[in-house]
Design an enzyme around this catalytic site. Sequence first.
Site, mmCIF file in Angstrom:
data_model
loop_
_atom_site.group_PDB
_atom_site.id
_atom_site.type_symbol
_atom_site.label_atom_id
_atom_site.label_comp_id
_atom_site.label_asym_id
_atom_site.label_seq_id
_atom_site.Cartn_x
_atom_site.Cartn_y
_atom_site.Cartn_z
ATOM 1 C CG LEU A 526 -14.862 -25.882 -5.340
ATOM 2 C CD1 LEU A 526 -15.463 -26.927 -6.258
ATOM 3 C CD2 LEU A 526 -14.679 -24.558 -6.077
ATOM 4 N N GLY A 529 -19.709 -28.522 4.052
ATOM 5 C CA GLY A 529 -21.031 -28.864 4.568
ATOM 6 C C GLY A 529 -20.924 -29.806 5.742
ATOM 7 C CG PHE A 531 -22.664 -35.579 5.126
ATOM 8 C CD1 PHE A 531 -22.837 -35.776 6.477
ATOM 9 C CD2 PHE A 531 -23.716 -35.865 4.276
ATOM 10 C CE1 PHE A 531 -24.021 -36.262 6.983
ATOM 11 C CE2 PHE A 531 -24.907 -36.364 4.772
ATOM 12 C CZ PHE A 531 -25.063 -36.553 6.134
ATOM 13 C CE LYS A 548 -20.555 -35.210 -0.064
ATOM 14 N NZ LYS A 548 -21.921 -35.708 -0.336
ATOM 15 C CG ASP A 648 -30.013 -32.626 2.885
ATOM 16 O OD1 ASP A 648 -30.724 -31.799 3.503
ATOM 17 O OD2 ASP A 648 -28.778 -32.635 2.962
#
Length: 802
Positions: A526, A529, A531, A548, A648
Amino acid sequence: MDKHKDIASISLLAIFNIHFFLPTCYASNDTLTPSQPLKVGQALISAGQIFELGFFSPGNSSRLYIGIWHKTDIDHRVVWVANRENAPLEGDLASLIISSHGNLMLIDGKQNTVWSSNASVQSNSTIAVLQDDGDFILKDNVSGETLWESFYYPTDTILAGMQIGFNSRTGRESFLTAWKNENDPAPGNFVYGLTDERPAQSVAWNGTKPHWRSGPWNGWKFTGIQDIAEGYSNGIFVTPNNQMGAASMTFNNFDNSDVSIGVISTTGMVEVWYKEREQNKWNFKLAASLDPCDAYGTCGPFSVCSRNHAPTCECPKGFLPRSNEEWSKGNWTSGCVRRTELMCNENRSNLSFNASKLDGFWKVGQMKLPDHYVYLYDKTDQGGCSQWCLSNCSCLAYAYPDGIGCLVWVTDLIDMQQLVKSGEDLYLRLANSDLGVKSRQTAIIVSFVSISVGFLLGVKWFTIKSIRKRGKVKGHLADKKGTLIDTSQDNIQENPASSKGSSELPIVDFNRIKIATNNFSEANKLGEGGFGTVYKGSLEDGQQIAVKRLSSHSGQGMEEFKNEVILISKLQHRNLVRLLGCCIQGEEKIVILEYMKNKSLDTFLFGKYYRTKRLELDWAKRFSIIQGIARGLLYLHRDSCLRIIHRDMKASNILLDDEMNPKISDFGLARTFRVTQELANTGRVVGTFGYMSPEYAMSGQFSEKSDVYSFGVLLLEIVSSKKNTGFGYHEKYLNLLGRAWQLWNECKAPELLDQSLADSCTPTEVKRCIQIGLLCVQDHAADRPTMSNVVLMLSSSEGEMC
């Protein structure tokens, strides 16, 4: 190098050989009056016979422009063009006049206005004068006040006395913009100007992407230009960026026998040309971007470019090529990666870490310093700068150049170059095993840490003995072996499954996640980033999830992972993403979130297909998204069981559900506050540049107002569909905030709106949002509103407009 210069000189000189329709007669003096217009075939001549203003046609074209050039220059190199952004004139009936309203106007044969100075004129008693410095000014003939001047609107050339730069308070900014091509003075792709960093550096952009940069200004010169003389010798001087948010660069001729000009060429070269005053021919003096190393980011992150080495790009000590296959083919853009992970990024929850592995610095000399530096104004010596960097896990390198002071880097080191004679010392942070030697200072630190660790281990042993006797202590549980399981809000055990006191979060088997994501296939990805990567997954019962998966090379270690798991599991709000589970197995750290069909907000505003996707966000949806984000932040700051600073906030961390409702995500960098706490300091400045508040980026101070600043940036991005850090430099504005401030000061705030929303928007809501956004991004935290005030203002129908 000499061969490169010869070739460049020949090609650059060809640019100067442009043919013009030269004037056949001259106006009587240097002044244009309402009764004496300037017609085709006429020219104004400055009083000292230095500059000439008139009509010209580039190349073999019949198109007419108004321009200025040195009178004695046989090539008639045009240094300023009036109507470059407007339709060129056709025919020979055009004229430059002073209108009845007192403004300069260029009109065609049909009396249509092609260009105007558009100055604020109070009377019609104005005249225009061409001065000996090349500045064409419009002034009030009675008071003598200058109302408009060409020096404020440079084209591709900077003359002596002209300034380019910015003032973020007034919104005024000026850049050099290259011609479209040799025969067309319309604005081209390349733009040259100063950045808004402290200290400033000069950059040539190709569209919105950096093409070349000079390195920071040290008070005498730009430190990253090879063999450049000091400013007073080469004519360049920079007024440094100060706390008022203003900087400018001027170009002076200190030697009266020479005339110099600076130019941004059609190919993106930053050039300096000179001629003796009695000569009529320009001579090439200096050009940037002659060498492959001058091209921005030639060698990729953490890689060093060298003119005298083969291969051109090399990895510094402690680093390896990211892709040996690409490097073997001469493609270095992927850059380098660390050989050994920094001690700071290792998990320190176990107090038995080896203190002898502390990070250190490796000095690399004669460097063009990397881009994206942060200036620490309060570090007054190199020792303080070094200590700050060493004690901050996010700090990757530091430098202490003469005339500048402490510069640190907290993002990937990009655009590094080893210079031959000049350059600065860069101190690169390395793992201890990559340093090779231990300094006396490191040995002292290691001894101190070893003693501290020994003491803490003793305390831990004593605590365990006590727990075995008592069975439990406040904030901790003990298993049968006496192992501590910290269940306080700031820490959990390596495996959350063993800490039921922290949350009732389900622990999902790793193999089950692999099956759900088709073994983390590219088709399920998807997004990606800093991280890690997010994948779409589908469980056995058909439930869709977002997975994630933290990268082993990411900056988010076990600390951030545990932080995110604990925080999200304790938060419940319609505008916060919901955590469904987690997984820890070996090096794998995985968070399972509710799946958002519409992905993140940035895909609609700035993504690959944003031109079509942003049309799906009409004004009503955008305003609803703004309100939802504000409510989510208010919950974090004031209404949740924990007081949380996100740290963030950005478009990529706002997810959109099926109905386009916003949900704040990614709490890896979030921090909790006590109810009575207003401000905190961190030794690790993390987040995303362009969204960071000044006090946080510069000194590590963060509070609710840090999130408010980020929200203000995000709000203005939603209104304009433009990214703050990637704002179009061809539009002559450093960033979105600078553009927004200028439009607000000129009472033109609605011009910031994405024009595709013009038909769907409510003007009062647009103005109110822009006003709120600007209130949120004020430099001083105390001047910004709280999120409770923001929510109130967004729901109000009233607002004080300019």
